[in-house]
Enzyme design. Structure first.
Site, mmCIF file in Angstrom:
data_model
loop_
_atom_site.group_PDB
_atom_site.id
_atom_site.type_symbol
_atom_site.label_atom_id
_atom_site.label_comp_id
_atom_site.label_asym_id
_atom_site.label_seq_id
_atom_site.Cartn_x
_atom_site.Cartn_y
_atom_site.Cartn_z
ATOM 1 N N GLY A 47 0.791 -1.225 0.000
ATOM 2 C CA GLY A 47 0.000 0.000 0.000
ATOM 3 C C GLY A 47 0.820 1.270 0.000
ATOM 4 O O GLY A 47 0.266 2.369 -0.021
ATOM 5 N N HIS A 48 2.132 1.164 0.031
ATOM 6 C CA HIS A 48 2.989 2.361 0.150
ATOM 7 C C HIS A 48 4.150 2.289 -0.816
ATOM 8 O O HIS A 48 5.271 2.048 -0.398
ATOM 9 C CB HIS A 48 3.516 2.465 1.579
ATOM 10 C CG HIS A 48 4.024 3.822 1.944
ATOM 11 N ND1 HIS A 48 5.319 4.239 1.716
ATOM 12 C CD2 HIS A 48 3.410 4.868 2.528
ATOM 13 C CE1 HIS A 48 5.483 5.467 2.163
ATOM 14 N NE2 HIS A 48 4.333 5.870 2.665
ATOM 15 N N PHE A 49 4.095 2.530 -1.946
ATOM 16 C CA PHE A 49 2.960 2.711 -2.832
ATOM 17 C C PHE A 49 3.043 1.618 -3.885
ATOM 18 O O PHE A 49 4.150 1.330 -4.349
ATOM 19 C CB PHE A 49 3.010 4.090 -3.479
ATOM 20 C CG PHE A 49 3.078 5.212 -2.468
ATOM 21 C CD1 PHE A 49 1.934 5.647 -1.815
ATOM 22 C CD2 PHE A 49 4.288 5.797 -2.128
ATOM 23 C CE1 PHE A 49 1.999 6.680 -0.886
ATOM 24 C CE2 PHE A 49 4.361 6.820 -1.194
ATOM 25 C CZ PHE A 49 3.222 7.267 -0.575
ATOM 26 N N VAL A 54 8.069 2.681 -1.590
ATOM 27 C CA VAL A 54 8.974 3.456 -0.736
ATOM 28 C C VAL A 54 8.722 3.017 0.710
ATOM 29 O O VAL A 54 7.572 2.935 1.142
ATOM 30 C CB VAL A 54 8.704 4.975 -0.872
ATOM 31 C CG1 VAL A 54 9.576 5.768 0.084
ATOM 32 C CG2 VAL A 54 8.910 5.436 -2.298
#
Length: 141
Positions: A47-49, A54
């Site tokens: 989810g990041h990203f 990152v």
């Protein structure tokens, strides 16, 4: 040098929240250094990203805190205790940490009185600064 199993004997963190693979140096109550190999398989990259992975900055700081916790909890009188994160000051992120990076972590304990302490944390990739912060911790049962 401490491997993952030995680290788990000192701090209570476990997958997916154990963010240190090895401790390469430790001086009881004074400093510790270690690293995390950041892989493309880290859960947080979902989810990041998804299109531009990152490592979240707060997890870099948490990794520093875990290294600092090893420095304090390896002391015989602190064995079995917990090190709680109590504050962050002067935190700066200089570069992104991405899959494939080896995140080098160093924490120097600058003050320890009773159950409260402070440390200066520095995180690097390929020798370049990615994060620095002053960490405050509290030792508990």
């Amino acid at each position: 040098m401490l491997d993952t199993q030995q680290i788990k004997e000192i701090i209570p963190h476990r997958y997916p929240f154990l963010l240190v693979d090895r401790i390469t140096e430790v001086e009881e109550g004074k400093r510790a250094a270690g690293y995390k190999n950041v892989t493309a398989n880290e859960d947080f990259f979902n989810g990041h990203f998804p299109e531009y992975p990152v490592m979240p900055g707060v997890l870099i700081v948490e990794a520093l805190a875990q290294v600092g916790a090893v420095a304090m909890l390896i002391k015989e009188e602190n064995r079995g205790r917990l090190a709680f994160f109590a504050g962050i000051d002067n935190c700066r992120f200089k570069k992104q940490v991405k899959p494939g990076d080896k995140l080098e972590l160093e924490v120097d304990i600058t003050r320890a009185r009773g159950t409260i302490g402070r440390g200066k944390g520095v995180a690097k990739v390929d020798g370049e600064l990615v994060c620095e912060a002053e960490l405050t911790f509290a030792l508990g049962e």
